[in-house]
Design a protein around this motif. Structure first.
Motif, PDB file in Angstrom:
ATOM      1  N   GLU A  45       0.310   5.791   0.127  1.00 48.43           N
ATOM      2  CA  GLU A  45      -0.724   4.759   0.122  1.00 48.43           C
ATOM      3  C   GLU A  45      -0.684   3.957  -1.169  1.00 48.43           C
ATOM      4  O   GLU A  45      -0.623   4.519  -2.263  1.00 48.43           O
ATOM      5  CB  GLU A  45      -2.100   5.400   0.302  1.00 48.43           C
ATOM      6  CG  GLU A  45      -3.222   4.378   0.419  1.00 48.43           C
ATOM      7  CD  GLU A  45      -4.598   5.033   0.477  1.00 48.43           C
ATOM      8  OE1 GLU A  45      -5.546   4.350   0.905  1.00 48.43           O
ATOM      9  OE2 GLU A  45      -4.705   6.214   0.074  1.00 48.43           O
ATOM     10  N   PHE A  46      -0.684   2.635  -1.035  1.00 48.36           N
ATOM     11  CA  PHE A  46      -0.667   1.671  -2.135  1.00 48.36           C
ATOM     12  C   PHE A  46       0.679   1.558  -2.846  1.00 48.36           C
ATOM     13  O   PHE A  46       0.801   0.809  -3.800  1.00 48.36           O
ATOM     14  CB  PHE A  46      -1.750   1.971  -3.174  1.00 48.36           C
ATOM     15  CG  PHE A  46      -3.121   2.083  -2.590  1.00 48.36           C
ATOM     16  CD1 PHE A  46      -3.572   1.188  -1.638  1.00 48.36           C
ATOM     17  CD2 PHE A  46      -3.971   3.113  -2.974  1.00 48.36           C
ATOM     18  CE1 PHE A  46      -4.830   1.300  -1.095  1.00 48.36           C
ATOM     19  CE2 PHE A  46      -5.238   3.217  -2.432  1.00 48.36           C
ATOM     20  CZ  PHE A  46      -5.672   2.312  -1.490  1.00 48.36           C
ATOM     21  N   MET A  47       1.682   2.291  -2.385  1.00 55.93           N
ATOM     22  CA  MET A  47       3.011   2.160  -2.976  1.00 55.93           C
ATOM     23  C   MET A  47       3.777   1.021  -2.308  1.00 55.93           C
ATOM     24  O   MET A  47       3.432   0.570  -1.231  1.00 55.93           O
ATOM     25  CB  MET A  47       3.812   3.452  -2.790  1.00 55.93           C
ATOM     26  CG  MET A  47       3.349   4.637  -3.599  1.00 55.93           C
ATOM     27  SD  MET A  47       4.493   6.040  -3.359  1.00 55.93           S
ATOM     28  CE  MET A  47       3.663   7.293  -4.352  1.00 55.93           C
ATOM     29  N   LYS A 266       6.224  -6.115   7.220  1.00 52.63           N
ATOM     30  CA  LYS A 266       5.977  -6.205   5.775  1.00 52.63           C
ATOM     31  C   LYS A 266       4.710  -5.437   5.399  1.00 52.63           C
ATOM     32  O   LYS A 266       3.792  -5.968   4.777  1.00 52.63           O
ATOM     33  CB  LYS A 266       5.869  -7.667   5.337  1.00 52.63           C
ATOM     34  CG  LYS A 266       7.136  -8.477   5.587  1.00 52.63           C
ATOM     35  CD  LYS A 266       6.985  -9.936   5.151  1.00 52.63           C
ATOM     36  CE  LYS A 266       8.249 -10.724   5.420  1.00 52.63           C
ATOM     37  NZ  LYS A 266       8.113 -12.158   5.009  1.00 52.63           N
ATOM     38  N   LEU A 267       4.689  -4.182   5.748  1.00 58.33           N
ATOM     39  CA  LEU A 267       3.484  -3.374   5.564  1.00 58.33           C
ATOM     40  C   LEU A 267       3.138  -3.113   4.103  1.00 58.33           C
ATOM     41  O   LEU A 267       1.990  -2.786   3.788  1.00 58.33           O
ATOM     42  CB  LEU A 267       3.641  -2.037   6.312  1.00 58.33           C
ATOM     43  CG  LEU A 267       3.762  -2.157   7.832  1.00 58.33           C
ATOM     44  CD1 LEU A 267       3.985  -0.781   8.445  1.00 58.33           C
ATOM     45  CD2 LEU A 267       2.513  -2.805   8.428  1.00 58.33           C
ATOM     46  N   ASP A 268       4.132  -3.253   3.218  1.00 57.86           N
ATOM     47  CA  ASP A 268       3.829  -2.991   1.809  1.00 57.86           C
ATOM     48  C   ASP A 268       3.522  -4.259   1.026  1.00 57.86           C
ATOM     49  O   ASP A 268       3.408  -4.221  -0.207  1.00 57.86           O
ATOM     50  CB  ASP A 268       4.976  -2.233   1.139  1.00 57.86           C
ATOM     51  CG  ASP A 268       6.250  -3.073   1.006  1.00 57.86           C
ATOM     52  OD1 ASP A 268       6.408  -4.035   1.796  1.00 57.86           O
ATOM     53  OD2 ASP A 268       7.082  -2.766   0.128  1.00 57.86           O
ATOM     54  N   LEU A 300       7.220   5.406   9.184  1.00 57.65           N
ATOM     55  CA  LEU A 300       6.057   4.568   8.889  1.00 57.65           C
ATOM     56  C   LEU A 300       5.515   4.851   7.497  1.00 57.65           C
ATOM     57  O   LEU A 300       5.175   3.923   6.744  1.00 57.65           O
ATOM     58  CB  LEU A 300       4.962   4.812   9.931  1.00 57.65           C
ATOM     59  CG  LEU A 300       3.620   4.107   9.710  1.00 57.65           C
ATOM     60  CD1 LEU A 300       3.813   2.604   9.537  1.00 57.65           C
ATOM     61  CD2 LEU A 300       2.674   4.393  10.862  1.00 57.65           C
ATOM     62  N   VAL A 301       5.431   6.117   7.140  1.00 57.50           N
ATOM     63  CA  VAL A 301       4.950   6.479   5.811  1.00 57.50           C
ATOM     64  C   VAL A 301       5.827   5.858   4.733  1.00 57.50           C
ATOM     65  O   VAL A 301       5.323   5.389   3.703  1.00 57.50           O
ATOM     66  CB  VAL A 301       4.920   8.019   5.655  1.00 57.50           C
ATOM     67  CG1 VAL A 301       4.708   8.411   4.192  1.00 57.50           C
ATOM     68  CG2 VAL A 301       3.820   8.624   6.519  1.00 57.50           C
ATOM     69  N   MET A 302       7.119   5.803   4.978  1.00 54.56           N
ATOM     70  CA  MET A 302       8.032   5.256   3.977  1.00 54.56           C
ATOM     71  C   MET A 302       8.001   3.733   3.923  1.00 54.56           C
ATOM     72  O   MET A 302       8.617   3.134   3.036  1.00 54.56           O
ATOM     73  CB  MET A 302       9.456   5.755   4.235  1.00 54.56           C
ATOM     74  CG  MET A 302       9.607   7.249   4.001  1.00 54.56           C
ATOM     75  SD  MET A 302       9.088   7.755   2.343  1.00 54.56           S
ATOM     76  CE  MET A 302      10.429   7.076   1.368  1.00 54.56           C
ATOM     77  N   GLU A 303       7.276   3.094   4.848  1.00 54.34           N
ATOM     78  CA  GLU A 303       7.028   1.651   4.741  1.00 54.34           C
ATOM     79  C   GLU A 303       5.941   1.376   3.719  1.00 54.34           C
ATOM     80  O   GLU A 303       5.739   0.236   3.307  1.00 54.34           O
ATOM     81  CB  GLU A 303       6.637   1.070   6.094  1.00 54.34           C
ATOM     82  CG  GLU A 303       7.757   1.067   7.114  1.00 54.34           C
ATOM     83  CD  GLU A 303       8.920   0.203   6.694  1.00 54.34           C
ATOM     84  OE1 GLU A 303       8.698  -0.972   6.335  1.00 54.34           O
ATOM     85  OE2 GLU A 303      10.064   0.705   6.718  1.00 54.34           O
ATOM     86  N   VAL A 407      -5.967   4.158 -12.906  1.00 54.15           N
ATOM     87  CA  VAL A 407      -4.675   4.011 -12.250  1.00 54.15           C
ATOM     88  C   VAL A 407      -4.858   3.781 -10.763  1.00 54.15           C
ATOM     89  O   VAL A 407      -4.219   2.934 -10.157  1.00 54.15           O
ATOM     90  CB  VAL A 407      -3.805   5.266 -12.490  1.00 54.15           C
ATOM     91  CG1 VAL A 407      -2.521   5.175 -11.664  1.00 54.15           C
ATOM     92  CG2 VAL A 407      -3.468   5.390 -13.963  1.00 54.15           C
ATOM     93  N   GLY A 408      -5.754   4.575 -10.142  1.00 51.23           N
ATOM     94  CA  GLY A 408      -6.009   4.392  -8.705  1.00 51.23           C
ATOM     95  C   GLY A 408      -6.498   2.989  -8.425  1.00 51.23           C
ATOM     96  O   GLY A 408      -6.085   2.349  -7.465  1.00 51.23           O
ATOM     97  N   ASP A 409      -7.385   2.499  -9.316  1.00 55.76           N
ATOM     98  CA  ASP A 409      -7.920   1.151  -9.116  1.00 55.76           C
ATOM     99  C   ASP A 409      -6.829   0.103  -9.219  1.00 55.76           C
ATOM    100  O   ASP A 409      -6.781  -0.848  -8.450  1.00 55.76           O
ATOM    101  CB  ASP A 409      -9.018   0.861 -10.137  1.00 55.76           C
ATOM    102  CG  ASP A 409     -10.288   1.656  -9.846  1.00 55.76           C
ATOM    103  OD1 ASP A 409     -11.150   1.695 -10.718  1.00 55.76           O
ATOM    104  OD2 ASP A 409     -10.397   2.214  -8.736  1.00 55.76           O
ATOM    105  N   LYS A 410      -5.925   0.281 -10.217  1.00 51.43           N
ATOM    106  CA  LYS A 410      -4.871  -0.709 -10.389  1.00 51.43           C
ATOM    107  C   LYS A 410      -3.946  -0.731  -9.171  1.00 51.43           C
ATOM    108  O   LYS A 410      -3.515  -1.779  -8.728  1.00 51.43           O
ATOM    109  CB  LYS A 410      -4.067  -0.402 -11.652  1.00 51.43           C
ATOM    110  CG  LYS A 410      -4.852  -0.680 -12.936  1.00 51.43           C
ATOM    111  CD  LYS A 410      -4.044  -0.313 -14.171  1.00 51.43           C
ATOM    112  CE  LYS A 410      -4.832  -0.583 -15.450  1.00 51.43           C
ATOM    113  NZ  LYS A 410      -4.077  -0.195 -16.644  1.00 51.43           N
ATOM    114  N   ASN A 411      -3.621   0.465  -8.661  1.00 59.67           N
ATOM    115  CA  ASN A 411      -2.780   0.523  -7.464  1.00 59.67           C
ATOM    116  C   ASN A 411      -3.450  -0.175  -6.298  1.00 59.67           C
ATOM    117  O   ASN A 411      -2.838  -0.921  -5.550  1.00 59.67           O
ATOM    118  CB  ASN A 411      -2.501   1.984  -7.074  1.00 59.67           C
ATOM    119  CG  ASN A 411      -1.505   2.634  -8.011  1.00 59.67           C
ATOM    120  OD1 ASN A 411      -0.748   1.951  -8.678  1.00 59.67           O
ATOM    121  ND2 ASN A 411      -1.505   3.961  -8.056  1.00 59.67           N
TER     122      ASN A 411
END
Length: 538
Positions: A45-47, A266-268, A300-303, A407-411
């Motif tokens: 998530e968020f990557m 383009k999920l990311d 999907l997770v790796m997207e 960090v979580g917020d920035k991501n």
């Protein structure tokens, strides 16, 4: 009369061309498949895709144990689901307690209570993961009386800009209830979607998802046969388009649902990852192209991107396609699996798919229920003790947690920009800049208020669990004073905070921030017992 009313909402053999056992297998596949997709989706998530590959290699996370324990992800227990499944279960529990019926007012009340208390039996101290659209709608003065009006007011106030995926992520269960009656499925789906998300794109996304699930349960189409599956998808999209007035939106819906590759979605993309059509598209791509649940959910997770929400929808749809028996057993080992088993069983009983006497869960009910309660109490005590220990470790622990929030917020900040970029290109400019500025202020505000709230709750827990331990109580008080000092310092840097605090008299126990535009605020939980603030497009 009561029996007649109940029969309208309970399974009958003529509901499906499938056997009852096959229907049960698919229904369980939907519910547990969603939880799996949600829980393993947290891994990325968020990557970005590049970051996901860096941490998990080509094949993705092999289990919950290998999820990177960074400052964002370490806030959850291994294998815990997030708000996507939490909110789906709110709908499920409402069905159970309302004799098989779906009631928008009941759901609104459950959402309101959940934001304040979460699932108390799991150690929650408040609902985690509340999206911005949902947050503003729940805070609307009319929400409990007329949630549809509240949601519409919020949408109109954004210039009809908001089209986030917060309704799509929870909608799968609505394809199960009354699955034999598509008109009822559509009515229930629309009622619950509009409770928090008024944009027609949100409703259309939900309709497409629940129609696919209902048709698979009816046995009208074979999802394992390509030609039959193509026909199913065509029928779903045809119906979903009826809820859209814009021809551009109709084309966009079809393009997303019939995409030829993950890459095209383009999920990311950090600017659009929370768009409702993207999440719906991820679900339909998984449904149409999967031959194995694990393989596709890992793809999907790796997207990356909004992977937990995309995973929740795709997991539910593939769970219906393959059934519960084909789900990966290791990914079903949730920390609250026994609790989930009981809730799913109650749901199956309510909708007439299983009988009390047929289930092992109910054998010796009076005795086993006491044992379950004792087990839950032990788990809650352990969770609370762990929380107390965390809050008495001193300044280094408090500073680490603050860094984690940052960090979580920035991501997540990268995710919370215009989810409807294609439809609002002409409205970006100065309006978008203003939204970004307000978002930062709203995020800081939410973190400040939540820090105070958490410390107050942690002190209360410390007093309850450690009445005779003055040192722990004193440490908790010291932590509160330190956080208050830190908050006061932050307050000096935010000129608008006091004014914003005063605007909302029905704050969600005053631990949510209020960013503008199409972004959404979430408070996520590590183990259904801790609270931190971040932003999300749900």
């Amino acid at each position: 009369m009561a029996e007649a009313e109940s029969s309208l909402h309970t399974y009958a053999p003529n509901w499906s061309k499938l056997s009852k056992d096959d229907v049960i297998d698919k229904v369980k596949g939907i519910l547990y498949g969603q939880a799996i997709g949600d829980a393993i989706g947290l891994a990325t998530e968020f990557m970005t895709k590049a970051e996901a590959k860096k941490y998990y290699g080509k094949n993705g996370p092999s289990s919950y144990k290998v999820i990177v324990p960074d400052m964002h992800r370490e806030r959850w227990l291994q294998g815990d689901w997030t708000d996507d499944t939490d909110q789906m279960l709110l709908i499920l529990l409402g069905v159970v307690e309302n004799n098989g019926k779906v009631l928008k007012e009941d759901f609104a009340k459950r959402m309101w209570n959940w934001t304040k208390e979460g699932y108390a039996e799991l150690g929650d101290r408040g609902g985690m993961g509340i999206g911005m659209t949902t947050h503003h709608t729940i805070n609307h003065q009319m929400f409990l009386d007329d949630p549809h009006k509240a949601a519409n007011d919020i949408w109109e106030s954004s210039n009809r800009f908001l089209a986030a995926n917060g309704a799509a992520m929870r909608t799968s269960v609505l394809g199960i209830v009354n699955f034999n009656d598509l008109t009822k499925v559509w009515e229930n789906t629309k009622e619950i979607s509009l409770t928090t998300h008024a944009d027609p794109r949100c409703t259309a996304s939900c309709i497409a998802i629940t129609t696919a699930i209902a048709l698979m349960l009816q046995g009208e189409y074979d999802p394992l046969n390509k030609k039959s599956l193509d026909q199913l998808v065509h029928r779903c999209l045809q119906k979903a388009q009826e809820y859209l007035t814009s021809n551009d939106h109709k084309k966009e819906l079809v393009d997303h649902a019939k995409t030829k590759s993950w890459d095209k979605l383009k999920l990311d993309d950090r600017k659009t990852m929370g768009y409702t059509f993207k999440t719906m598209g991820a679900g339909f791509f998984a449904l149409q192209n999967s031959k194995d649940f694990r393989k596709t959910i890992m793809e999907l997770v790796m997207e990356a991107g909004d992977a937990d929400t995309n995973g929740a929808v795709a997991g539910a749809m593939m769970g219906c396609k393959f059934g519960f028996k084909k789900l990966p057993e290791d990914l079903l080992q949730f920390p609250h699996r026994k609790w989930l088993d009981r809730k799913v069983h109650q749901f199956l009983v309510t909708i007439g798919l299983t009988d009390q006497q047929q289930s092992k869960v109910d054998q010796g009910e009076s005795q086993t229920e006491k044992e379950r309660d004792q087990e839950n109490q032990k788990e809650d005590t352990l969770d609370q003790t762990e929380t107390v220990n965390k809050n008495t470790k001193g300044d280094n622990q408090a500073e680490a947690m603050n860094q984690g929030r940052d960090v979580g917020d920035k991501n997540q900040d990268q995710k919370d920009i215009a989810i409807t970029k294609d439809e609002n290109q002409g409205a970006q400019g100065e309006s978008k800049d203003a939204k970004d500025d307000n978002q930062v202020e709203g995020m800081n505000q939410g973190t400040d208020v939540e820090d105070k709230n958490e410390d107050q709750k942690d002190i209360a827990i410390t007093k309850d669990d450690n009445q005779g331990t003055q040192d722990a109580s004193q440490d908790a008080k010291d932590n509160q004073e330190k956080v208050a000092d830190r908050d006061a310092s932050k307050d000096d840097k935010k000129e608008n905070q006091d004014a914003m605090d005063g605007q909302d008299t029905r704050s969600l126990d005053q631990n949510q921030d209020q960013p503008p535009g199409d972004q959404e605020v979430t408070t996520e939980s590590m183990d259904h017992s801790t609270t931190t603030a971040s932003s999300s497009t749900e």
